[in-house]
Design an enzyme around this catalytic site. Structure first.
Site, PDB file in Angstrom:
ATOM      1  N   ARG A   1       9.238   0.112  -3.760  1.00  0.00           N
ATOM      2  CA  ARG A   1       9.249   0.322  -2.313  1.00  0.00           C
ATOM      3  C   ARG A   1       8.912  -0.975  -1.564  1.00  0.00           C
ATOM      4  NH1 ARG A   1       9.450   5.339  -0.257  1.00  0.00           N
ATOM      5  NH2 ARG A   1       7.981   4.974   1.430  1.00  0.00           N
TER       6      ARG A   1
ATOM      7  N   GLU B   1       2.851  -2.766   0.825  1.00  0.00           N
ATOM      8  CA  GLU B   1       3.269  -1.523   0.169  1.00  0.00           C
ATOM      9  C   GLU B   1       2.850  -1.600  -1.287  1.00  0.00           C
ATOM     10  OE1 GLU B   1       4.603   1.563   0.804  1.00  0.00           O
ATOM     11  OE2 GLU B   1       4.469   1.815  -1.357  1.00  0.00           O
TER      12      GLU B   1
ATOM     13  N   CYS C   1       2.415  12.334   8.789  1.00  0.00           N
ATOM     14  CA  CYS C   1       3.484  13.221   9.274  1.00  0.00           C
ATOM     15  C   CYS C   1       3.184  14.634   8.779  1.00  0.00           C
ATOM     16  CB  CYS C   1       4.856  12.716   8.866  1.00  0.00           C
ATOM     17  SG  CYS C   1       5.061  12.509   7.110  1.00  0.00           S
TER      18      CYS C   1
ATOM     19  N   ALA D   1       3.369   0.483   4.271  1.00  0.00           N
ATOM     20  CA  ALA D   1       4.431   0.058   5.192  1.00  0.00           C
ATOM     21  C   ALA D   1       5.864   0.427   4.819  1.00  0.00           C
ATOM     22  CB  ALA D   1       4.343  -1.452   5.408  1.00  0.00           C
ATOM     23  N   ALA D   2       6.160   0.701   3.544  1.00  0.00           N
ATOM     24  CA  ALA D   2       7.566   0.923   3.173  1.00  0.00           C
ATOM     25  C   ALA D   2       8.054   2.257   3.729  1.00  0.00           C
ATOM     26  CB  ALA D   2       7.713   0.914   1.664  1.00  0.00           C
ATOM     27  N   PRO D   3       9.308   2.360   4.151  1.00  0.00           N
ATOM     28  CA  PRO D   3      10.341   1.326   4.111  1.00  0.00           C
ATOM     29  C   PRO D   3      10.302   0.308   5.258  1.00  0.00           C
ATOM     30  CG  PRO D   3      11.258   3.380   4.912  1.00  0.00           C
ATOM     31  CD  PRO D   3       9.836   3.674   4.567  1.00  0.00           C
TER      32      PRO D   3
ATOM     33  N   LYS E   1       7.384   1.415  10.837  1.00  0.00           N
ATOM     34  CA  LYS E   1       6.257   1.025  11.699  1.00  0.00           C
ATOM     35  C   LYS E   1       6.175  -0.507  11.774  1.00  0.00           C
ATOM     36  CE  LYS E   1       4.567   5.361  11.775  1.00  0.00           C
ATOM     37  NZ  LYS E   1       5.543   5.898  10.822  1.00  0.00           N
TER      38      LYS E   1
HETATM   39  N1  SAM Z   1       4.878   3.351   7.379  1.00  0.00           N
HETATM   40  C1  SAM Z   1       6.134   3.642   6.739  1.00  0.00           C
HETATM   41  C2  SAM Z   1       7.232   3.591   7.755  1.00  0.00           C
HETATM   42  O1  SAM Z   1       6.986   3.772   8.956  1.00  0.00           O
HETATM   43  O2  SAM Z   1       8.396   3.311   7.365  1.00  0.00           O
HETATM   44  C3  SAM Z   1       6.095   4.951   5.983  1.00  0.00           C
HETATM   45  C4  SAM Z   1       4.937   5.041   5.039  1.00  0.00           C
HETATM   46  S1  SAM Z   1       4.814   6.471   4.076  1.00  0.00           S
HETATM   47  C5  SAM Z   1       4.302   7.688   5.201  1.00  0.00           C
HETATM   48  C6  SAM Z   1       3.378   6.165   3.134  1.00  0.00           C
HETATM   49  C7  SAM Z   1       3.463   5.008   2.185  1.00  0.00           C
HETATM   50  O3  SAM Z   1       2.210   4.907   1.490  1.00  0.00           O
HETATM   51  C8  SAM Z   1       4.522   5.136   1.100  1.00  0.00           C
HETATM   52  O4  SAM Z   1       5.387   4.030   1.144  1.00  0.00           O
HETATM   53  C9  SAM Z   1       3.739   5.164  -0.190  1.00  0.00           C
HETATM   54  O5  SAM Z   1       4.387   4.501  -1.256  1.00  0.00           O
HETATM   55  C10 SAM Z   1       2.452   4.459   0.169  1.00  0.00           C
HETATM   56  N2  SAM Z   1       1.313   4.828  -0.713  1.00  0.00           N
HETATM   57  C11 SAM Z   1       1.281   5.745  -1.699  1.00  0.00           C
HETATM   58  N3  SAM Z   1       0.077   5.751  -2.291  1.00  0.00           N
HETATM   59  C12 SAM Z   1      -0.665   4.813  -1.680  1.00  0.00           C
HETATM   60  C13 SAM Z   1      -1.991   4.338  -1.868  1.00  0.00           C
HETATM   61  N4  SAM Z   1      -2.786   4.833  -2.792  1.00  0.00           N
HETATM   62  N5  SAM Z   1      -2.405   3.327  -1.076  1.00  0.00           N
HETATM   63  C14 SAM Z   1      -1.611   2.810  -0.122  1.00  0.00           C
HETATM   64  N6  SAM Z   1      -0.358   3.256   0.102  1.00  0.00           N
HETATM   65  C15 SAM Z   1       0.113   4.222  -0.664  1.00  0.00           C
END
Ligand code: SAM
Length: 460
Positions: free
Chosen positions: A138, A133, A231, A110-112, A115
């Protein structure tokens, strides 16, 4: 075009014919559109002259990128700056989420908070959102943005998907997996992602996405939906990955109706509907989304918890009920030194989440107990359920509001006359707290949230 790795160019050639490939790469030379989405729970004037984002509500494109940091309204959570294509999540939720029901939704990566704030804007007040997150730093940024958004039916956790899947089987109606990916769709907006791209990175991401999907699938009730997005354009992280996932987990893919003028590319391979945004077609960055409905049908399950760290609040704090515009809606409770409110209808869910997960924030945190009684917490100022009438309010103009947000000393004449806690507002929206003493004002805006930009730059 020379900046892009050859393997990436080869891969894109498989998606497009020559002419379209040219159009795609020339769109990457153009400036990224800037878009934002307004918070429906915070009253602000929405622009009338701006171009709306077609697939999202209260969302607009700006003609150019302003210095957002210099606008106190962003710090008040009046809007969220979000890439337009990713707002397409709204269509998936509206068309398949059964939003009129009381839902439990998990935003897993979810970070930042883009969504999550969008989901929160669409859910009814009876529903619950868990924003998770896994990365600690984050998760704190996420919690900050959730507090600014100001809703009390959102919890923020910092857990690995595997842990959530284990402790909350069939707990959620909807899970959003906005997966960490190779970021090809962000090459225009965040050029540094080009340097981080490689075929190995793509493979690594695809494996991680498989793991995440398998780990969290158990937390979705049969009949519930998982919305998967990335993305990136890469089929091995998108369509191929979901078809591989289908070999182990039974789901039906759901179609999303999109008017032609949105210029979204629908793909359907082996009965998997997927939606792709390309920058030469729609106004936004690259994005991929697909909706999976878990086979079967059953209600959500609520695990029993024996021990809980969320207790009904002590009598001395009862007066805090006066801080709520609608006190009958809430349970006042205490977690360690924090006094917060939880909507009554979410009390059981709150107990479960607070006991089984690593919760960073949840409900609406009002105050912190200390030797002298209690002090208001930053989240309370930003909460949409706050009874502002219970406080002395100091309304600031732009420059003084920025002074406050920089956590600089506030001139004493900017505060109201009476001593004690005061709510700082900008255009009617709460920003934070000050404490007025006889000859000075203490600024309680949180250090971690303060604006670090110089006043000169803010005024430019
Ligand atoms: N949904 C967010 C938004 O709309 O602002 C953006 C999310 S970003 C595309 C993907 C996120 O997945 C990052 O914050 C990252 O730290 C987290 N992430 C990284 N490795 C992960 C894992 N193994 N399991 C779950 N989340 C992970």
């Amino acid at each position: 075009m020379s900046n892009f790795p050859k393997t990436f160019l080869d891969q894109m050639q498989e998606l497009f014919e020559v002419e379209e490939l040219k159009a795609f790469f020339s769109s990457l030379e153009t400036v990224s559109p800037v878009s934002l989405r307004y918070n429906p729970y915070k009253k602000t004037e929405m622009p009338t002259e701006l171009e709306p984002v077609p697939w999202a509500s209260r969302a607009f494109y700006l003609k150019e990128r302003p210095n957002f940091t210099a606008d106190p309204l962003i710090h008040a959570g009046a809007y969220y700056v979000q890439e337009a294509s990713s707002m397409f999540l709204e269509q998936a939720l509206k068309q398949h989420g059964k939003l009129e029901r009381q839902l439990r939704v998990l935003d897993l990566c979810a970070a930042p908070g883009g969504k999550s704030t969008l989901i929160s804007a669409l859910l009814n007040e009876k529903s619950l959102l868990l924003s998770n997150e896994v990365i600690k730093s984050r998760a704190h940024i996420l919690a900050e943005n959730i507090q600014k958004w100001g809703q009390d039916n959102v919890w923020v956790s910092q857990n690995d998907p595997l842990e959530i899947g284990k402790v909350l089987p069939a707990f959620f109606d909807i899970i959003v997996v906005d997966a960490p990916c190779s970021g090809e769709g962000m090459f225009r907006k965040a050029e540094h992602s080009i340097g981080e791209w490689s075929l190995q990175a793509v493979q690594h991401c695809a494996l991680r996405q498989q793991r995440i999907l398998h780990d969290i699938w158990k937390a979705l009730r049969p009949g519930g939906i998982l919305i998967y997005s990335t993305c990136t354009y890469n089929v091995s992280e998108n369509e191929k990955n979901l078809l591989k996932f289908k070999e182990d987990c039974d789901f039906k893919s759901l179609k999303i109706m999109c008017p032609k003028e949105w210029k979204i590319t629908e793909t359907n391979q082996d009965d998997l509907y997927a939606y792709r945004f390309y920058p030469h077609k729609s106004k936004g960055e690259g994005f991929f989304l697909s909706v999976l409905q878990k086979a079967g049908e059953s209600a959500v399950i609520t695990p029993r918890v024996k021990k809980t760290n969320l207790n009904k609040a002590a009598k001395e704090t009862e007066q805090l009920k006066n801080w709520c515009s609608d006190p009958d809606k809430y349970q006042l409770c205490q977690k360690n030194e924090t006094i917060k409110v939880v909507p009554l209808h979410l009390w059981q869910e709150a107990q479960v989440l607070e006991s089984l997960l690593n919760i960073v924030y949840g409900g609406a945190e009002l105050a912190e107990l200390n030797r002298k009684g209690f002090s208001p917490l930053p989240a309370a100022a930003l909460w949409t359920g706050l009874n502002q009438g219970a406080f002395t309010c100091a309304d600031l103009e732009l420059e003084t509001a920025l002074t406050y947000l920089r956590q600089d000393n506030l001139p004493i004449d900017k505060a109201e006359q009476n001593d004690g806690w005061q709510l700082i507002r900008y255009k009617g929206l709460g920003l934070g707290w000050i404490k007025k003493l006889q000859n000075r004002v203490n600024n309680y805006f949180p250090k971690e949230w303060r604006i670090r930009m110089s006043m000169d730059k803010l005024k430019q």
